[in-house]
Design a protein around this motif. Structure first.
Motif, PDB file in Angstrom:
ATOM      1  N   GLU A  29     -94.037 -22.955  35.554  1.00 57.71           N
ATOM      2  CA  GLU A  29     -95.035 -23.888  36.069  1.00 57.71           C
ATOM      3  C   GLU A  29     -95.217 -23.794  37.583  1.00 57.71           C
ATOM      4  O   GLU A  29     -96.319 -23.901  38.089  1.00 57.71           O
ATOM      5  N   SER A  30     -94.126 -23.581  38.308  1.00 57.41           N
ATOM      6  CA  SER A  30     -94.214 -23.526  39.775  1.00 57.41           C
ATOM      7  C   SER A  30     -94.533 -22.131  40.298  1.00 57.41           C
ATOM      8  O   SER A  30     -94.926 -21.983  41.446  1.00 57.41           O
ATOM      9  N   GLY A  31     -94.345 -21.102  39.464  1.00 56.26           N
ATOM     10  CA  GLY A  31     -94.514 -19.733  39.930  1.00 56.26           C
ATOM     11  C   GLY A  31     -93.270 -19.173  40.594  1.00 56.26           C
ATOM     12  O   GLY A  31     -93.252 -18.037  41.040  1.00 56.26           O
ATOM     13  N   TRP A  32     -92.213 -19.966  40.660  1.00 61.26           N
ATOM     14  CA  TRP A  32     -90.961 -19.533  41.284  1.00 61.26           C
ATOM     15  C   TRP A  32     -90.029 -18.934  40.238  1.00 61.26           C
ATOM     16  O   TRP A  32     -90.081 -19.271  39.060  1.00 61.26           O
ATOM     17  N   MET A  33     -89.139 -18.089  40.700  1.00 61.33           N
ATOM     18  CA  MET A  33     -88.124 -17.501  39.838  1.00 61.33           C
ATOM     19  C   MET A  33     -87.134 -18.592  39.432  1.00 61.33           C
ATOM     20  O   MET A  33     -86.746 -19.412  40.246  1.00 61.33           O
TER      21      MET A  33
ATOM     22  N   VAL B  39     -91.146  -7.120  38.395  1.00 64.00           N
ATOM     23  CA  VAL B  39     -91.257  -8.326  37.574  1.00 64.00           C
ATOM     24  C   VAL B  39     -92.094  -9.335  38.360  1.00 64.00           C
ATOM     25  O   VAL B  39     -91.832  -9.578  39.536  1.00 64.00           O
ATOM     26  N   PHE B  40     -93.104  -9.906  37.718  1.00 62.30           N
ATOM     27  CA  PHE B  40     -93.971 -10.895  38.344  1.00 62.30           C
ATOM     28  C   PHE B  40     -93.775 -12.243  37.663  1.00 62.30           C
ATOM     29  O   PHE B  40     -93.700 -12.308  36.436  1.00 62.30           O
ATOM     30  N   VAL B  41     -93.704 -13.311  38.451  1.00 65.02           N
ATOM     31  CA  VAL B  41     -93.616 -14.661  37.901  1.00 65.02           C
ATOM     32  C   VAL B  41     -94.898 -15.389  38.292  1.00 65.02           C
ATOM     33  O   VAL B  41     -95.152 -15.628  39.470  1.00 65.02           O
ATOM     34  N   PHE B  42     -95.708 -15.706  37.292  1.00 66.66           N
ATOM     35  CA  PHE B  42     -97.002 -16.343  37.511  1.00 66.66           C
ATOM     36  C   PHE B  42     -96.893 -17.855  37.357  1.00 66.66           C
ATOM     37  O   PHE B  42     -96.146 -18.342  36.505  1.00 66.66           O
ATOM     38  N   PRO B  43     -97.651 -18.605  38.170  1.00 64.23           N
ATOM     39  CA  PRO B  43     -97.619 -20.073  38.059  1.00 64.23           C
ATOM     40  C   PRO B  43     -98.465 -20.548  36.873  1.00 64.23           C
ATOM     41  O   PRO B  43     -99.620 -20.945  37.023  1.00 64.23           O
ATOM     42  N   ARG B  44     -97.885 -20.472  35.699  1.00 57.17           N
ATOM     43  CA  ARG B  44     -98.570 -20.848  34.455  1.00 57.17           C
ATOM     44  C   ARG B  44     -97.553 -21.451  33.490  1.00 57.17           C
ATOM     45  O   ARG B  44     -96.355 -21.284  33.663  1.00 57.17           O
ATOM     46  N   LYS B  45     -98.053 -22.084  32.451  1.00 54.84           N
ATOM     47  CA  LYS B  45     -97.178 -22.614  31.398  1.00 54.84           C
ATOM     48  C   LYS B  45     -97.022 -21.620  30.258  1.00 54.84           C
ATOM     49  O   LYS B  45     -95.967 -21.522  29.655  1.00 54.84           O
ATOM     50  N   LYS B  46     -98.104 -20.875  29.947  1.00 53.20           N
ATOM     51  CA  LYS B  46     -98.066 -19.934  28.831  1.00 53.20           C
ATOM     52  C   LYS B  46     -98.441 -18.536  29.325  1.00 53.20           C
ATOM     53  O   LYS B  46     -99.385 -18.378  30.095  1.00 53.20           O
ATOM     54  N   PRO B  47     -97.707 -17.507  28.868  1.00 49.69           N
ATOM     55  CA  PRO B  47     -98.025 -16.141  29.296  1.00 49.69           C
ATOM     56  C   PRO B  47     -99.288 -15.605  28.619  1.00 49.69           C
ATOM     57  O   PRO B  47     -99.600 -15.977  27.482  1.00 49.69           O
ATOM     58  N   ILE B  48    -100.012 -14.756  29.342  1.00 52.27           N
ATOM     59  CA  ILE B  48    -101.137 -14.027  28.759  1.00 52.27           C
ATOM     60  C   ILE B  48    -101.010 -12.566  29.195  1.00 52.27           C
ATOM     61  O   ILE B  48    -100.603 -12.273  30.314  1.00 52.27           O
ATOM     62  N   THR B  49    -101.330 -11.651  28.299  1.00 46.56           N
ATOM     63  CA  THR B  49    -101.119 -10.228  28.562  1.00 46.56           C
ATOM     64  C   THR B  49    -102.036  -9.678  29.650  1.00 46.56           C
ATOM     65  O   THR B  49    -101.699  -8.691  30.289  1.00 46.56           O
ATOM     66  N   GLN B  50    -103.188 -10.299  29.894  1.00 49.35           N
ATOM     67  CA  GLN B  50    -104.114  -9.779  30.900  1.00 49.35           C
ATOM     68  C   GLN B  50    -103.544  -9.835  32.317  1.00 49.35           C
ATOM     69  O   GLN B  50    -104.014  -9.132  33.197  1.00 49.35           O
ATOM     70  N   LEU B  51    -102.516 -10.645  32.548  1.00 48.76           N
ATOM     71  CA  LEU B  51    -101.968 -10.777  33.889  1.00 48.76           C
ATOM     72  C   LEU B  51    -101.331  -9.480  34.388  1.00 48.76           C
ATOM     73  O   LEU B  51    -101.294  -9.226  35.581  1.00 48.76           O
ATOM     74  N   THR B  52    -100.812  -8.661  33.479  1.00 55.79           N
ATOM     75  CA  THR B  52    -100.134  -7.429  33.892  1.00 55.79           C
ATOM     76  C   THR B  52    -100.796  -6.170  33.341  1.00 55.79           C
ATOM     77  O   THR B  52    -100.245  -5.086  33.491  1.00 55.79           O
TER      78      THR B  52
ATOM     79  N   LEU C 104     -97.618  -7.942  51.977  1.00 59.64           N
ATOM     80  CA  LEU C 104     -98.924  -8.561  51.788  1.00 59.64           C
ATOM     81  C   LEU C 104     -98.820  -9.632  50.721  1.00 59.64           C
ATOM     82  O   LEU C 104     -98.266  -9.396  49.652  1.00 59.64           O
ATOM     83  N   THR C 105     -99.302 -10.825  51.029  1.00 60.70           N
ATOM     84  CA  THR C 105     -99.337 -11.906  50.056  1.00 60.70           C
ATOM     85  C   THR C 105    -100.772 -12.087  49.607  1.00 60.70           C
ATOM     86  O   THR C 105    -101.665 -12.239  50.427  1.00 60.70           O
ATOM     87  N   THR C 106    -100.995 -12.040  48.307  1.00 62.91           N
ATOM     88  CA  THR C 106    -102.331 -12.198  47.754  1.00 62.91           C
ATOM     89  C   THR C 106    -102.320 -13.376  46.803  1.00 62.91           C
ATOM     90  O   THR C 106    -101.379 -13.546  46.037  1.00 62.91           O
ATOM     91  N   SER C 107    -103.350 -14.183  46.862  1.00 62.04           N
ATOM     92  CA  SER C 107    -103.428 -15.360  46.021  1.00 62.04           C
ATOM     93  C   SER C 107    -104.801 -15.455  45.378  1.00 62.04           C
ATOM     94  O   SER C 107    -105.811 -15.241  46.035  1.00 62.04           O
ATOM     95  N   ALA C 108    -104.832 -15.772  44.093  1.00 68.13           N
ATOM     96  CA  ALA C 108    -106.098 -15.949  43.394  1.00 68.13           C
ATOM     97  C   ALA C 108    -106.780 -17.237  43.839  1.00 68.13           C
ATOM     98  O   ALA C 108    -107.987 -17.303  43.935  1.00 68.13           O
ATOM     99  N   GLU C 109    -105.998 -18.244  44.107  1.00 64.53           N
ATOM    100  CA  GLU C 109    -106.518 -19.518  44.572  1.00 64.53           C
ATOM    101  C   GLU C 109    -105.743 -19.915  45.818  1.00 64.53           C
ATOM    102  O   GLU C 109    -104.584 -19.556  45.971  1.00 64.53           O
ATOM    103  N   ARG C 110    -106.368 -20.640  46.673  1.00 64.49           N
ATOM    104  CA  ARG C 110    -105.677 -21.097  47.872  1.00 64.49           C
ATOM    105  C   ARG C 110    -104.469 -21.951  47.463  1.00 64.49           C
ATOM    106  O   ARG C 110    -104.593 -22.882  46.673  1.00 64.49           O
ATOM    107  N   GLY C 111    -103.299 -21.597  47.956  1.00 66.90           N
ATOM    108  CA  GLY C 111    -102.087 -22.347  47.656  1.00 66.90           C
ATOM    109  C   GLY C 111    -101.390 -21.939  46.370  1.00 66.90           C
ATOM    110  O   GLY C 111    -100.445 -22.572  45.972  1.00 66.90           O
ATOM    111  N   SER C 112    -101.835 -20.884  45.712  1.00 70.56           N
ATOM    112  CA  SER C 112    -101.222 -20.429  44.467  1.00 70.56           C
ATOM    113  C   SER C 112    -100.751 -18.993  44.656  1.00 70.56           C
ATOM    114  O   SER C 112    -101.561 -18.089  44.819  1.00 70.56           O
TER     115      SER C 112
END
Length: 71
Positions: A54-58, A28-41, A2-10
């Motif tokens: 930035e890209s969300g890719w490993m 391990v999750f890689v989020f498409p962001r520049k700075k980490p925030i603890t709420q993501l996990t 299952l692929t889930t996205s918060a925004e279309r295309g992200s």
């Protein structure tokens, strides 16, 4: 799968580590962001690791960080 996205295309990249004996480590999750925030996990699996790129890719650096934590 299952692929889930918060925004279309992200999308978020997820790594799972499983060995031949069936042993696992937390995901391990890689989020498409520049700075980490603890709420993501905060609601993730016990011990899961949230990384950012930035890209969300490993990347090589993120892969190394995740394997160091897993060992």
């Amino acid at each position: 799968m299952l692929t889930t996205s918060a925004e279309r295309g992200s999308n978020v990249t997820m790594l799972a580590f499983v060995n031949a004996a069936g042993g696992t480590t937390p995901p391990v999750f890689v989020f498409p962001r520049k700075k980490p925030i603890t709420q993501l996990t905060k609601d993730g699996a016990d011990g899961c690791l949230g990384l950012v790129h930035e890209s969300g890719w490993m990347t090589g650096d993120n892969f190394y960080a995740s394997t160091v934590r897993a060992s």
